[in-house]
Design an enzyme around this catalytic site. Structure first.
Site, mmCIF file in Angstrom:
data_model
loop_
_atom_site.group_PDB
_atom_site.id
_atom_site.type_symbol
_atom_site.label_atom_id
_atom_site.label_comp_id
_atom_site.label_asym_id
_atom_site.label_seq_id
_atom_site.Cartn_x
_atom_site.Cartn_y
_atom_site.Cartn_z
ATOM 1 C CE LYS A 96 -3.936 1.780 2.773
ATOM 2 N NZ LYS A 96 -4.741 1.497 3.993
ATOM 3 C CB SER B 78 -8.082 3.344 3.099
ATOM 4 O OG SER B 78 -7.194 2.737 4.017
ATOM 5 C CB SER C 241 -8.134 0.580 6.031
ATOM 6 O OG SER C 241 -8.846 1.786 6.036
#
Lengths: 488, 490
Positions: free
Chosen positions: B81, B156, B180
């Site tokens: 990420k 997210s 997330s």
């Protein structure tokens, strides 16, 4: 109206830079005047994702200082973020301590000019990180140097217990001695290791009632002189302003001033106290600090006799003057060196003179401390003894002292080698005295006449004897012989 | 050959590479073939490192050819990420304010992946600064759900979940502040583990809500979660909040991952089934039946303070965020406005120009919550609620090994469906937030599909540092079902 009609009230906020090896929350070494931004890492640069890690040594230094300042030590404390935007603050928050300072409710004893001491209460002692520095060179921009960012600072806040500029200065100097004695700070004013922010106002007596002037804070003073002068200046300025305007202290009318070192005046920075909202909250990146009994005891073993206490001991035990004792206790090593030397049996005043008149001068030239000159207390004591015994003169003692830096021989032997031993043989000295008397009939007459010229003539004859003996005659014995011969 | 490789799990691929049966460089090539073919539509990656990845793969292959020992992720292509700092490629947090930011250091997790000989192939999209539940808040890119390209991948960590689901990597790293990792794992039909707070170092993870953030893996199955956790877990002296081994004995999560938990007790919270989609509830009920068949005892518990979790979370997370994001000011790095008249305007304009709407919203919320006069009523109160929620869990775990519930009340929603109503979006986190507030581990695993063939996630929550048992419990379900083996048709 005269000065005696008002009382000056001062509280002090002091920032002391701690002499830890590394910064407060990262591994960067502390450095002064390195190339800009050369002592930085992701953490003190405030880079995304970097995290702080507490420097335990800084916490120990803080606890040690707070203990010496008679504070209550928090058993549980934590780190808080203080938010404000400024280019020298890389994270735009400063890690500090808000509601749980490491030390609170203490006091410091300061020496007053009349030889008395006064207790000034300490409100709180807490740790925080320093910001960087904005550098304004030229052009339409500023640059930021973050070498200083993250340096551990101890913030000490006193109660408004000081009532003169001299007291404020005395506190600052006493605190400098204390942190140096404890070894927690170099407290070098030139390097900005101590910064002061006095809060000043006046209580003015008029017509049986007391008026209080608005408080002013003078920011960022970095010398004792600036501190003392700014407080004195503020007192006068506030008094004049009060006579002019009659404005009294009320909430929100605190003003902030700077200090102009050249013009020696305070300069208004902020008219009204801004409603700063620092939005303090506990820093989630750091864990709380628990100060347990064991840790505290271990830290307390590093406590030492504090300078003021040592100073009064030198006065009461060794009969030194307040001034001499004060000079000796400006530096812990020197004070201990003196103490150790005297404890071997040497005369305190003699040792004090050797250290303060000769030792400090030589040490300064060499850029080290007196205790680091390499003359052991026993050898210094020996030098004091032969001087005291009249074996060498005070002047010769200086020469022997200098020689002792390079020679391991005893002071006695060095004096012999340098032919500095005084002549104390009365028979030999009597011969010289007789020669001088014969050669200076007029002076002898003057002495004998006992008139105005007597003292001067006596001095002249003494000088002649000393000259003939090449400075080695023991002056006490010469005076005795002269006295008996001339009946003076 | 390339599809065969892509169908392998991390564990299988690593073992094949280590044995010399498969070349890491072939795995990397297969993954890039896939990325080049599909990522223009999926949009999972913000940056990829093909050349560097092939070089790294070549090094691993060479080591193996020479008979040298290799790490636990030898040659396995992993995505990360884009809120974890890497010295290679940008670290943007999907924000315009850090669009061209290059970190001079690697996050601890990155160092650990590299030390395990993993091959980092690229960095994935996210909601800007990890603030969001759909990846629609990315300031840089749109990511779609591989199962339905009109739908969001969740967030997210939407890019990471989509990349794993679309076989564009073998596992991905995500971060989880309020769900997330788990919610996008649920939306994309993969496994996603949020470890105990403090289990994995946060050093180098760009902070959103520091007391809630935790890094974890998104993988094809439970075994891979265990493998990844083995690599990334452990105390880090650079992160004071990472727990040392005296608190959390570091175990081998992989060994015994297939072991069944004896006398397993599972708790459900009936009140929480209200408000979730019918099909979601049905899948959870089906999962309960699977566990019953395995001999588990199902008990019902109450979580009296669970309903306050969202309110508490959006005060605590935003308060911390308002402070964490203060450093993006245009002075030291990142976007700087070209229109500043003075230094105050450098701040205000740089931030106004480069932060997205949701980030601004949360900064304002958090600033308000911390403001003098409001602190006690908002931030302090939220901390108290947080303690009550922790208490709820502590009480529950005296009676049960774990708690199960949906990961999300719905399956993946349509792109744009909730962007106009932030509150609706916040409510999508209703099941995931509590574990972050309590700092305990939780996992989402595939447990069904709705009528639109969209994946449904089962969430299992365990006590602090109970990851090993949590993974075993999850594996018990996985061993009885095939949901995790299904792949989306791209």
């Amino acid at each position: 109206m005269t000065d005696s009609d008002y009382k000056i009230i001062v509280g002090l906020e002091i920032h002391v830079q701690l002499a830890t090896r590394t910064k407060m929350f990262c591994g960067c070494e502390l450095a002064f005047a390195e190339d800009p931004n050369s002592r930085v890492c992701p953490t003190c640069l405030g880079l995304p994702g970097a995290l702080p890690v507490m420097n335990a040594q800084a916490v120990e230094f803080a606890i040690l200082t707070a203990t010496a300042l008679n504070c209550k030590i928090a058993e549980f404390t934590k780190w808080d973020r203080k938010s404000y935007y400024y280019p020298d603050l890389p994270k735009n928050y400063q890690i500090s301590q808000y509601d749980l300072p490491i030390g609170s409710n203490g006091f410091i004893e300061i020496p007053l000019s009349d030889g008395q001491t006064k207790k000034i209460r300490i409100l709180r002692v807490h740790l925080e990180e320093d910001a960087g520095k904005n550098v304004h060179t030229s052009g339409n921009f500023s640059q930021v140097d973050l070498n200083r960012a993250g340096t551990p600072l101890l913030e000490i806040v006193t109660e408004p217990d000081m009532n003169s500029a001299e007291e404020v200065r005395a506190l600052a100097i006493e605190l400098q001695r204390i942190v140096r004695f404890l070894g927690v700070s170099q407290a070098d004013m030139q390097k900005g290791h101590m910064r002061f922010e006095p809060n000043v106002n006046l209580h003015i007596e008029r017509g049986g009632s007391t008026s209080k002037t608005p408080i002013t804070e003078v920011k960022n003073l970095n010398s004792f002189k600036a501190l003392e002068k700014s407080v004195a200046f503020e007192a006068v300025r506030q008094f004049d302003e009060f006579l002019d305007t009659g404005i009294c202290l009320q909430s929100g009318n605190k003003k902030t001033f700077g200090w102009d070192d050249v013009k020696e005046v305070t300069v208004l920075q902020r008219e009204k106290e801004e409603a700063h909202d620092y939005r303090y909250f506990p820093d989630p990146d750091l864990v709380p600090v628990v100060v347990n009994e064991e840790w505290l005891e271990r830290i307390k073993t590093k406590l030492c006799e504090l300078p003021l206490k040592m100073q009064s001991r030198f006065i009461s035990e060794y009969g030194l003057s307040d001034y001499d004792a004060g000079v000796l206790t400006t530096d812990k090593e020197m004070a201990k060196y003196f103490d150790d030397t005297v404890k071997t049996g040497a005369d305190a005043k003699r040792v004090c003179n050797l250290i303060t008149q000769t030792g400090i001068k030589i040490a300064n030239e060499k850029g080290c401390g007196v205790a680091q000159l390499g003359i052991e207390p026993t050898r210094l004591a020996a030098l004091a003894k032969i001087t005291d015994d009249g074996k060498i003169s005070a002047t010769a003692a200086v020469t022997v002292f200098e020689k002792m830096l390079e020679s391991k021989d005893s002071p006695d032997k060095i004096a012999q080698q340098l032919d500095l031993l005084q002549r104390s043989d009365e028979g030999e000295l009597e011969k010289i005295v007789d020669e001088v008397i014969t050669a200076n009939a007029q002076a002898v007459e003057d002495v004998k006449s006992g008139g105005k010229k007597s003292k001067k003539a006596h001095g002249f004859l003494m000088g002649q004897v000393m000259q003939k003996s090449k400075g080695k005659a023991n002056p006490q014995i010469v005076a005795k012989i002269l006295g008996s011969k001339l009946g003076s | 050959m390339s599809q065969e490789i892509l169908n392998l799990t991390c564990k299988q691929l690593r073992d094949s590479i280590a044995k010399g049966d498969v070349k890491s460089s072939d795995a990397v090539s297969a993954v890039f073939e896939r990325i080049e073919k599909y990522d223009t539509r999926i949009g999972a990656f913000l940056s990829t490192f093909k050349t560097e990845a092939l070089t790294q793969a070549g090094k691993v292959d060479e080591k193996i050819a020479k008979g040298q020992s290799v790490g636990a992720l030898a040659g396995v292509p992993i995505a990360v990420k884009d809120n974890m700092c890497t010295t290679f490629g940008p670290t943007s947090c999907a924000s315009k304010i850090l669009e061209n930011f290059h970190s001079p250091y690697n996050a601890t997790v990155i160092e650990k992946l590299l030390a395990a000989d993993a091959v980092i192939i690229g960095k994935t999209n996210l909601d800007e600064f990890a603030m969001g539940s759909s990846t629609e808040n990315s300031g840089l890119k749109k990511t779609v759900n591989p199962w339905d390209k009109d739908r969001v991948p969740g967030g997210s960590s939407g890019g990471s979940a989509a990349a794993v689901a679309a076989q564009m990597c073998f596992a991905a790293m995500g971060s989880d502040t309020g769900g997330s990792i788990r919610q996008p794992a649920s939306f994309c039909g993969v496994a996603g583990l949020k470890p105990t707070y403090g289990r994995v170092s946060r050093y180098g993870l760009v902070a959103y809500g520091s007391s809630l953030d935790q890094i974890g893996p998104l993988t094809k199955n439970i075994e891979d979660c265990a493998l990844m956790l083995n690599v990334i877990a452990g105390h880090d002296e650079k992160d004071s909040t990472s727990v040392d081994e005296t608190t959390a004995f570091l175990c081998d999560f992989l060994s015994g991952a297939n072991k069944e938990v004896k006398d397993l007790k599972i708790a459900v919270v009936p009140q929480l089934f209200e408000g979730a989609d019918e099909q979601v509830i049905q899948s959870i009920k089906d999962a309960i039946e699977v566990y019953k068949k395995l001999g588990a005892q199902i008990i019902e518990i109450q979580m009296p303070h669970f309903e306050y979790a969202i309110a508490a979370y959006y005060l605590i997370a935003t308060a911390e965020a308002s402070s964490n994001l203060a450093r993006y000011d245009g002075v030291h790095y990142g976007h700087r406005t070209k229109n500043a008249g003075d230094y105050i305007e450098v701040y205000t304009k740089s931030r106004a120009e480069a932060f997205g709407t949701e980030v601004k919203r949360r900064i304002m919320l958090g600033t308000y919550a911390l403001s003098s006069g409001y602190y006690d009523a908002y931030y302090l109160k939220a901390l108290k609620v947080r303690n009550l929620i922790r208490g709820d869990f502590t009480a529950a775990f005296e009676k049960t090994d774990c708690i199960i519930m949906p990961t999300s009340p719905t399956t993946a929603f349509k792109i744009g469906e909730k962007t106009a109503d932030p509150l609706q979006m916040y409510l999508a986190d209703v099941y995931t937030i509590a574990a972050n507030l309590a700092g305990i581990p939780a996992i989402s695993i595939p447990c069904g599909f709705d009528k639109n063939n969209l994946p449904i996630g089962l969430q299992i929550i365990a006590p602090a540092f109970g990851e090993k048992k949590l993974l075993q419990i999850a594996r018990m379900f996985e061993s009885q079902t095939d949901f995790h083996k299904k792949n989306p048709q791209l």
